[in-house]
Design a protein around this motif. Structure first.
Motif, short mmCIF file in Angstrom:
data_model
loop_
_atom_site.label_atom_id
_atom_site.label_comp_id
_atom_site.label_asym_id
_atom_site.label_seq_id
_atom_site.Cartn_x
_atom_site.Cartn_y
_atom_site.Cartn_z
N SER A 16 7.17 -2.38 -7.55
CA SER A 16 7.34 -4.02 -7.26
C SER A 16 6.88 -4.34 -6.29
N LEU A 17 6.75 -5.68 -6.23
CA LEU A 17 6.11 -6.15 -5.33
C LEU A 17 6.96 -7.58 -5.00
N ASP A 18 7.98 -7.28 -4.86
CA ASP A 18 9.55 -8.16 -4.41
C ASP A 18 9.67 -7.52 -3.09
N PRO A 19 9.66 -8.25 -2.06
CA PRO A 19 9.85 -7.40 -0.83
C PRO A 19 11.31 -6.91 -0.20
N ALA A 20 12.10 -7.69 -1.46
CA ALA A 20 13.05 -7.40 -1.73
C ALA A 20 13.69 -5.82 -1.78
N GLN A 21 12.72 -5.61 -3.07
CA GLN A 21 12.87 -4.62 -3.60
C GLN A 21 12.19 -2.80 -3.26
N VAL A 22 11.63 -3.86 -2.02
CA VAL A 22 10.46 -2.27 -2.30
C VAL A 22 10.99 -1.49 -0.96
N SER A 23 10.59 0.14 -1.21
CA SER A 23 11.44 0.88 -0.15
C SER A 23 10.42 2.71 -0.36
N ASP A 24 8.48 2.39 -0.78
CA ASP A 24 8.42 3.28 -0.40
C ASP A 24 7.00 3.11 -0.21
N THR A 25 5.86 3.73 0.12
CA THR A 25 5.17 4.07 1.38
C THR A 25 3.99 3.38 0.20
N ASP A 26 3.77 4.04 -0.98
CA ASP A 26 2.62 3.66 -1.87
C ASP A 26 3.14 2.12 -2.37
N SER A 27 4.31 1.63 -2.74
CA SER A 27 4.76 -0.01 -2.34
C SER A 27 4.09 -0.89 -1.35
N PHE A 28 5.22 -0.14 -0.18
CA PHE A 28 4.51 -0.92 0.92
C PHE A 28 2.56 -1.24 1.42
N THR A 29 1.95 -0.33 0.36
CA THR A 29 0.82 -0.41 1.17
C THR A 29 0.05 -1.28 0.40
N SER A 30 1.02 -1.75 -1.19
CA SER A 30 0.08 -2.86 -1.21
C SER A 30 0.57 -4.42 -0.75
N MET A 31 2.44 -4.06 -0.20
CA MET A 31 2.82 -5.35 0.47
C MET A 31 1.67 -5.57 1.74
N ASN A 32 1.48 -4.49 2.51
CA ASN A 32 0.38 -4.91 3.75
C ASN A 32 -0.93 -5.54 3.43
N GLN A 33 -1.32 -5.62 1.86
CA GLN A 33 -2.58 -6.67 1.90
C GLN A 33 -2.15 -7.73 1.22
N VAL A 34 -1.43 -8.47 1.25
CA VAL A 34 -0.97 -8.70 -0.09
C VAL A 34 0.56 -10.50 0.84
N PHE A 35 0.92 -9.33 2.37
CA PHE A 35 2.30 -10.60 2.54
C PHE A 35 1.67 -10.09 3.93
N GLU A 36 2.29 -11.13 4.30
CA GLU A 36 2.50 -11.53 5.76
C GLU A 36 3.38 -12.24 6.09
N GLY A 37 4.54 -11.07 7.11
CA GLY A 37 5.68 -11.86 8.31
C GLY A 37 5.42 -12.45 9.70
N LEU A 38 6.65 -12.48 10.53
CA LEU A 38 6.12 -13.07 11.51
C LEU A 38 5.08 -12.89 12.59
N MET A 39 4.89 -11.47 12.85
CA MET A 39 4.30 -10.50 13.47
C MET A 39 3.23 -9.34 12.80
N ARG A 40 2.13 -9.18 13.37
CA ARG A 40 1.48 -8.06 12.25
C ARG A 40 0.90 -6.45 13.35
N GLU A 41 1.15 -5.59 12.82
CA GLU A 41 0.41 -4.70 13.40
C GLU A 41 -1.17 -4.84 13.98
N GLN A 42 -1.55 -4.57 14.91
CA GLN A 42 -3.08 -4.67 15.27
C GLN A 42 -3.98 -3.72 15.57
N THR A 43 -4.36 -2.46 15.03
CA THR A 43 -4.92 -1.50 15.10
C THR A 43 -6.13 -1.20 15.76
#
Length: 574
Positions: free
Chosen positions: A58-85
């Motif tokens: 899913s692309l619904d942040p409330a329904q995402v729970s797996d690493t595959d979906s979170f990979t898309s979340m990383n690219q297209v959504f941004e929250g209050l803070m961000r991990e920077q490496t």
């Protein structure tokens, strides 16, 4: 606590062929070793990257729970803070959607001042109301979010009362009223305030979690149940958008020109090819069809030689992901703790890894080396709670089967492995032979046609043993322990122990660092050793290769497989 960033072993088969999570914690543990040379050349005109892609559920942040979906979340959504490496693997948490944050002296009120230049892809501003709506929607039982309880884990004021009401199956009017009282408020369009019930040491770290990103209420209401089902129902506020998606085949990310920091995003297009088989991915890398890959077994040795010769760049180090087997403790002989413990103690993890991967790190506990716990690296403070012991395993199995009144020759255990690849097949073959030789019991390998089917069976508890794992949602070991709480929707094995619950919940708000470590130490022992609620398998490592012209590619320690915001191409065309 309800964190379902599950990393199923069918994903592990892909993960070892792609960019994976890196270690975090102390400076020493954060570092990866790289053969990359410093390159000050300018970015190429053509900023197109070809890499491994992933299907999303899913692309619904409330329904995402797996690493595959979170990979898309990383690219297209941004929250209050961000991990920077950085290129050496050192990670820090930086302001993202929030320009700055104020914390009250009692550590109970966090005031986030949002960026006024942050926009959605339809050019509307990202406001505090979008965060309030997203957080209240996440915890509302009617949403049925996999991460419904994370706000209770973070001790947001009123969150636990909502969870308690949901657990007690209170009526909708009662829970809705409690949701409205949740400790989040839009003080104005660009000021988002969060009140906590008690101090939470890791609260700011958790703000990198993509399940806590803002969501537009008008878009959710317009799409209804279809929100997040495809790329046309969602607006984005991250560095990229999804311009094309073909399930099981390809996902394409395009630079988001509306992103507040778009001027510093160099990559224009990322083509993600959705392929499970690691050997295929390595071949595509060697023929130039992919710019990044991972490797194991013979492929790993061959690519390492190429890196030594300077032909490609090699990055290796520790990962934060912990892999294990879920036991469905409600089924058959697996109700018996002695049987579960016997199955776990019988495995020589190093031998298993030598056969299946020729890499990775043996796991005899839940927590990987390098994850923070109130300023210290937990695994350096606390020894792993179990070890390989075949004789003890045989003894326990004999006792357990006798207690259950079952003969070993009649036992059949179904092992849910995920999609069938050379890796998952090797895992199943190894375990099947091990248990037959050691105990005289039969293990039946169960494969699924795709990841969606796997997660459906996992969520429904339709398995005896299921290959799975966990990567932390943020830099604190609390992100691991909440999975196995009695009220966690992510507790797919249905493990329950009131003492474990008590220890984990107490540790979540314990401000004394030493006491906090001790609480988690006792909880890990109960889960892994005493009750054998899960069977640890291995801790992932990093063995990644990329073309020398790929710059700025780093590893997501939390969330998805990678973050493309710092990646660019330099020197591919001359």
């Amino acid at each position: 606590m309800n964190k379902k960033k599950l990393v199923a072993l069918f994903l592990a088969a892909t993960t070892v062929s792609t960019m994976v999570f890196a270690g975090c914690g102390s400076t020493e543990e954060k570092k990866e070793t790289s053969t990359e040379k410093t390159d000050d050349t300018k970015p190429d005109k053509d900023q197109t990257l070809n890499l491994v892609g992933y299907d999303y559920t899913s692309l619904d942040p409330a329904q995402v729970s797996d690493t595959d979906s979170f990979t898309s979340m990383n690219q297209v959504f941004e929250g209050l803070m961000r991990e920077q490496t950085d290129i050496k693997g050192n990670t820090k948490i930086v302001n993202a959607g929030a320009e700055k944050v104020d914390v009250s002296s009692d550590k109970l009120t966090y005031t986030f001042h949002l960026r006024k230049d942050a926009k959605w892809t339809d050019d509307k501003p990202v406001t505090a109301k979008d965060y309030v709506y997203a957080w209240k929607r996440l915890i509302n039982p009617t949403t049925a979010a996999p991460y419904m309880t994370i706000l209770a884990e973070l001790n947001v004021k009123g969150a636990q009362e909502i969870i308690d009401a949901a657990t007690a199956k209170k009526d909708k009017a009662t829970t809705d009223a409690l949701v409205e009282k949740l400790g989040v408020e839009a003080k104005d369009d660009y000021t988002f305030e969060v009140k906590l019930a008690k101090p939470t040491p890791y609260f700011l770290n958790a703000m990198t979690f993509k399940g806590l990103v803002p969501v537009r209420e008008d878009k959710v209401k317009a799409a209804g149940d279809k929100y997040g089902a495809d790329i046309n129902t969602v607006v984005y506020n991250g560095p990229f958008t999804i311009s094309d998606y073909q399930k099981g085949s390809k996902i394409v990310y395009k630079k988001n020109t509306k992103y507040w920091n778009a001027k510093n995003i160099k990559l224009e297009t990322a083509n993600g090819f959705i392929i499970d088989e690691s050997n295929t991915l390595v071949k595509m890398f060697e023929t130039g069809e992919l710019d990044l890959t991972g490797a194991s077994k013979d492929n790993l040795a061959r690519l390492k030689e190429k890196a030594k010769n300077g032909e490609i760049t090699y990055i290796h180090g520790k990962d934060t992901t912990s892999y294990y087997e879920y036991f469905n403790v409600t089924k058959g002989i697996l109700k018996n703790a002695k049987v579960r413990k016997a199955l776990s103690l019988a495995i020589n993890r190093q031998e298993y890894l030598d056969v299946v991967y020729k890499r990775m790190i043996p796991a005899y506990g839940l927590i990987t080396d390098g994850v923070d716990c109130s300023g210290s690296v937990y695994r350096k403070e606390v020894p792993e709670p179990i070890k390989n012991d075949v004789e003890e395993a045989k003894k326990l199995m004999t006792e357990g089967l006798k207690e259950e009144g079952v003969d070993a020759s009649k036992v059949v255990i179904k092992d849910l492995l995920g999609t069938k690849t050379s890796t998952t097949s090797a895992i199943g073959d190894y375990m099947e032979k091990l248990y037959k030789d050691t105990f005289g019991i039969k293990l039946e390998q169960v494969f699924t046609p795709d990841s969606k089917t796997f997660f459906k069976l996992l969520n429904e508890g339709d398995f005896d043993i299921a290959s799975s794992g966990w990567g932390p949602d943020y830099d604190d070991i609390s992100s691991f322990f909440g999975v196995f709480l009695s009220d966690s929707a992510n507790n797919n094995g249905h493990y329950k122990n009131p003492k474990y619950d008590e220890l984990v919940k107490k540790a979540a708000s314990e401000e004394d660092a030493k006491k906090r470590v001790e609480l988690y130490k006792e909880a890990e022992k109960i889960l892994v050793a005493d009750d054998a609620g899960i069977m640890p398998s291995y801790y992932a490592d990093i063995n990644s290769f990329r073309k020398n012209y790929v710059k700025g590619s780093t590893f997501s320690k939390f969330g998805g497989q990678y973050d493309l915001s710092q990646v660019y191409i330099s020197g591919k065309t001359k």
